[in-house]
Design a protein around this motif. Structure first.
Motif, mmCIF file in Angstrom:
data_model
loop_
_atom_site.group_PDB
_atom_site.id
_atom_site.type_symbol
_atom_site.label_atom_id
_atom_site.label_comp_id
_atom_site.label_asym_id
_atom_site.label_seq_id
_atom_site.Cartn_x
_atom_site.Cartn_y
_atom_site.Cartn_z
ATOM 1 N N SER A 179 0.660 -1.264 0.157
ATOM 2 C CA SER A 179 0.039 0.004 -0.005
ATOM 3 C C SER A 179 0.752 1.292 -0.048
ATOM 4 C CB SER A 179 -0.925 0.040 1.181
ATOM 5 O OG SER A 179 -1.860 -1.077 1.112
ATOM 6 N N GLY A 191 -8.468 8.840 -6.614
ATOM 7 C CA GLY A 191 -9.312 7.733 -6.180
ATOM 8 C C GLY A 191 -8.224 6.543 -6.006
ATOM 9 N N LEU A 192 -7.507 6.239 -6.869
ATOM 10 C CA LEU A 192 -6.503 5.184 -6.674
ATOM 11 C C LEU A 192 -5.820 5.253 -5.551
ATOM 12 C CD1 LEU A 192 -5.468 4.534 -10.513
ATOM 13 C CD2 LEU A 192 -6.849 3.187 -9.087
ATOM 14 N N VAL A 218 -6.678 6.455 -2.817
ATOM 15 C CA VAL A 218 -7.513 6.111 -1.691
ATOM 16 C C VAL A 218 -7.673 4.730 -1.477
ATOM 17 C CG1 VAL A 218 -10.199 6.179 -0.666
ATOM 18 C CG2 VAL A 218 -8.797 8.523 -1.492
ATOM 19 N N LEU A 219 -7.743 3.874 -2.747
ATOM 20 C CA LEU A 219 -7.836 2.634 -2.467
ATOM 21 C C LEU A 219 -6.545 1.950 -2.121
ATOM 22 C CD1 LEU A 219 -9.487 1.845 -6.063
ATOM 23 C CD2 LEU A 219 -10.636 1.695 -3.702
ATOM 24 N N LEU A 236 -6.507 2.063 1.803
ATOM 25 C CA LEU A 236 -7.620 1.709 2.493
ATOM 26 C C LEU A 236 -7.244 0.729 3.462
ATOM 27 C CD1 LEU A 236 -10.617 2.253 2.683
ATOM 28 C CD2 LEU A 236 -10.950 0.419 0.939
#
Length: 249
Positions: free
Chosen positions: A151, A229-230, A232-233, A236
């Motif tokens: 991540s 957005g990627l 955030v993923l 996560l």
């Protein structure tokens, strides 16, 4: 005789640790020299001046130009030379969106892996060993990184404000797994590569108008939105682990 052999072993024992730092030292020297000497050469003005020659060579020897392009791009990334953005845009200009993106991702990944291995073999190995034997905050940070390695590495690739050379060097210096670094590099640079290649596809028309390409397109809402957005993923799993840890505490 025995004493001479012992002296030779001592010299070799001293040389080997120093030799591990040679690749990274060469990269650092090349990056410094390139910063002061190649800024004007690897530019959009140079591409504008030679675009007809490049197009003619591409049409006559597509494979040769593709290999030369990938090789030059690898060198730019591996030695942290200026011109990576120009090279990415050139990929789209010469080879179109699909092949241009493929060549850009391939070359940037190979260059990133090369600098990662050079840093890890030398300074990274020394720092990783010292961190491993240390106590306190530094060791906790490393442990936390390894728990969320994929991540964190994805975030470093996706967040536009993280310089590319930092995302290549820092993981090597803290001892991340090579497989995770390679995987997140290849996948994580695809969104940015698509944007720069896309800009390059329309570069001919931009030059015909006497203008220079607008790289600020990366910050347009319709472009930066999906990238964020990627991000955030990618973040996560870290947030979920953190929340579970707080509940279990």
């Amino acid at each position: 005789m025995e004493r001479d052999e012992q002296m030779d072993e001592a010299r070799h024992g001293t040389f080997r640790p120093l030799a591990r730092h040679i690749p990274l030292a060469v990269i650092a020297a090349a990056a410094i020299i390139g910063f002061f000497t190649l800024g004007d050469l690897l530019s959009f003005e140079t591409l504008r001046a030679h675009r007809e020659t490049l197009i003619a060579f591409r049409d006559a020897n597509f494979t040769g130009l593709a290999l030369a392009f990938i090789g030059i791009y690898v060198v730019i990334v591996a030695f942290s030379l200026p011109g990576a953005a120009v090279a990415s845009v050139t990929g789209g200009f010469l080879f179109g969106l699909a092949l241009g993106t493929l060549f850009n991702v391939l070359a940037a990944s190979i260059g990133a892996i090369a600098i990662f291995l050079a840093a890890r073999w030398g300074l990274g190995r020394v720092l990783a060993e010292r961190i491993e034997t240390s106590e306190g905050t530094l060791k906790k940070i490393k442990a936390g990184l390894h728990e969320n390695e994929v991540s964190v590495l994805f975030l470093m690739r996706l967040v536009p404000v993280v310089p590319f050379f930092v995302a290549n060097l820092l993981p090597a210096l803290v001892g991340v797994r090579f497989v995770n670094f390679a995987l997140t590099t290849v996948l994580g640079i695809i969104p940015g590569a698509l944007v720069f290649t896309w800009i390059g596809v329309g570069l001919g028309e931009v030059f015909d108008r006497g203008e220079s390409p607008d790289l600020s397109l990366l910050w347009e809402p319709q472009v930066i939105g999906p990238i964020l957005g990627l991000c955030v993923l990618a973040a996560l799993p870290i947030l979920i682990k953190h929340m579970k840890g707080r509940k279990n505490a």
